[in-house]
Motif scaffolding. Structure first.
Motif, PDB file in Angstrom:
ATOM      1  N   PHE A   1      11.155   9.448   3.737  1.00 32.66           N
ATOM      2  CA  PHE A   1      10.080  10.256   3.176  1.00 32.66           C
ATOM      3  C   PHE A   1       8.690   9.725   3.532  1.00 32.66           C
ATOM      4  O   PHE A   1       7.706  10.070   2.890  1.00 32.66           O
ATOM      5  N   GLY A   2       8.616   8.907   4.565  1.00 32.39           N
ATOM      6  CA  GLY A   2       7.337   8.400   5.030  1.00 32.39           C
ATOM      7  C   GLY A   2       6.708   7.406   4.069  1.00 32.39           C
ATOM      8  O   GLY A   2       7.368   6.849   3.190  1.00 32.39           O
ATOM      9  N   ARG A   3       5.420   7.198   4.223  1.00 32.45           N
ATOM     10  CA  ARG A   3       4.661   6.275   3.385  1.00 32.45           C
ATOM     11  C   ARG A   3       4.276   7.004   2.098  1.00 32.45           C
ATOM     12  O   ARG A   3       3.430   7.888   2.113  1.00 32.45           O
ATOM     13  N   ILE A   4       4.894   6.621   1.006  1.00 34.31           N
ATOM     14  CA  ILE A   4       4.676   7.292  -0.274  1.00 34.31           C
ATOM     15  C   ILE A   4       3.598   6.534  -1.050  1.00 34.31           C
ATOM     16  O   ILE A   4       3.787   5.358  -1.395  1.00 34.31           O
ATOM     17  N   THR A   5       2.486   7.186  -1.302  1.00 29.57           N
ATOM     18  CA  THR A   5       1.388   6.533  -2.026  1.00 29.57           C
ATOM     19  C   THR A   5       1.152   7.153  -3.404  1.00 29.57           C
ATOM     20  O   THR A   5       0.395   6.622  -4.202  1.00 29.57           O
ATOM     21  N   SER A   6       1.796   8.300  -3.658  1.00 30.86           N
ATOM     22  CA  SER A   6       1.733   8.912  -4.990  1.00 30.86           C
ATOM     23  C   SER A   6       2.958   9.810  -5.147  1.00 30.86           C
ATOM     24  O   SER A   6       3.637  10.145  -4.168  1.00 30.86           O
TER      25      SER A   6
ATOM     26  N   GLN B   1       0.792  -1.231   0.000  1.00 30.25           N
ATOM     27  CA  GLN B   1       0.000   0.000   0.000  1.00 30.25           C
ATOM     28  C   GLN B   1       0.830   1.288   0.000  1.00 30.25           C
ATOM     29  O   GLN B   1       0.264   2.370   0.045  1.00 30.25           O
ATOM     30  N   HIS B   2       2.136   1.158  -0.029  1.00 30.26           N
ATOM     31  CA  HIS B   2       2.970   2.354  -0.088  1.00 30.26           C
ATOM     32  C   HIS B   2       4.352   2.018  -0.641  1.00 30.26           C
ATOM     33  O   HIS B   2       4.711   0.856  -0.759  1.00 30.26           O
ATOM     34  N   CYS B   3       5.091   3.057  -0.961  1.00 30.96           N
ATOM     35  CA  CYS B   3       6.494   2.922  -1.376  1.00 30.96           C
ATOM     36  C   CYS B   3       7.362   3.597  -0.327  1.00 30.96           C
ATOM     37  O   CYS B   3       6.878   4.386   0.487  1.00 30.96           O
TER      38      CYS B   3
END
Length: 199
Positions: free
Chosen positions: A89-94, A62-64
């Motif tokens: 950079f935290g949970r990257i979703t877009s 659900q994230h990168c």
């Protein structure tokens, strides 16, 4: 022409649909900022090397995640979102969750400079785990003086292998069976994994 690794192509192609544009964007920014970067796969994720590891990214369900190897020297502590997810950079979703291309490029360039200069980041060493020999094991060893003497002469790691084997037993019966085997092997001077030592 950038030096790419077909394994990274496959990694991006096999990532979730939401992740593909994120990973492709990061890859493009890294190559544009550092044309000499070399791609590889380390720890099952794409890594980018330039005089050592520069950065890496990963895709999850659900994230990168994206991070720099020497992040402590690149990002201000308040900008590091490493507690939220792997990387900085935290949970990257877009792609919108990432800093601008200009900011990312500046990070890559700074990371390149650090690697070119051979700057090392002091990484704290984990304190060695204390060896705890269960009382029941000491008692069993004391009943066999030869085993007791051999065990006391073993290295800490060899002692720990036996102790872990015993304490990981799910039942008392399994533990007792393992303990009898351990005392027998130790009396013969054998370490826990002696069968594999000469393989």
């Amino acid at each position: 022409m950038p030096t790419t690794d077909p394994r990274v192509d496959a990694y991006i192609a096999n990532a979730a649909e939401f992740a593909q544009p994120i990973l492709s964007h990061l890859r493009e920014v890294i190559h544009a900022a550092c044309p000499e970067v070399k791609e590889t796969i380390k720890w099952s994720m794409p890594c980018f090397d330039y005089h050592g590891i520069l950065c890496n990214f990963a895709a999850f369900k659900q994230h990168c995640a994206f991070g720099f190897w020497k992040a402590e020297l690149l990002l201000a502590q308040e900008d590091d979102k490493g507690k939220e997810a792997m990387g900085q950079f935290g949970r990257i979703t877009s792609v919108k969750d990432l800093p601008s291309k200009k900011v990312l490029t500046a990070y890559v360039k700074k990371a390149m400079t650090l690697n070119e200069a051979g700057v090392k980041v002091a990484r704290p060493k984990a304190a060695p785990r204390e060896l705890v020999v269960p009382d029941y094991f000491i008692a069993a060893l004391e009943e066999n003086p030869a085993a007791y003497e051999v065990f006391n002469n073993f290295s800490t790691s060899a002692k720990r292998e036996y102790c872990d084997w015993l304490t990981e037993a799910k039942t008392e019966a399994t533990r007792d069976k393992r303990m009898a085997q351990a005392v027998e092997w130790i009396a013969e001077g054998k370490k826990r994994n002696w069968k594999y030592e000469n393989c």
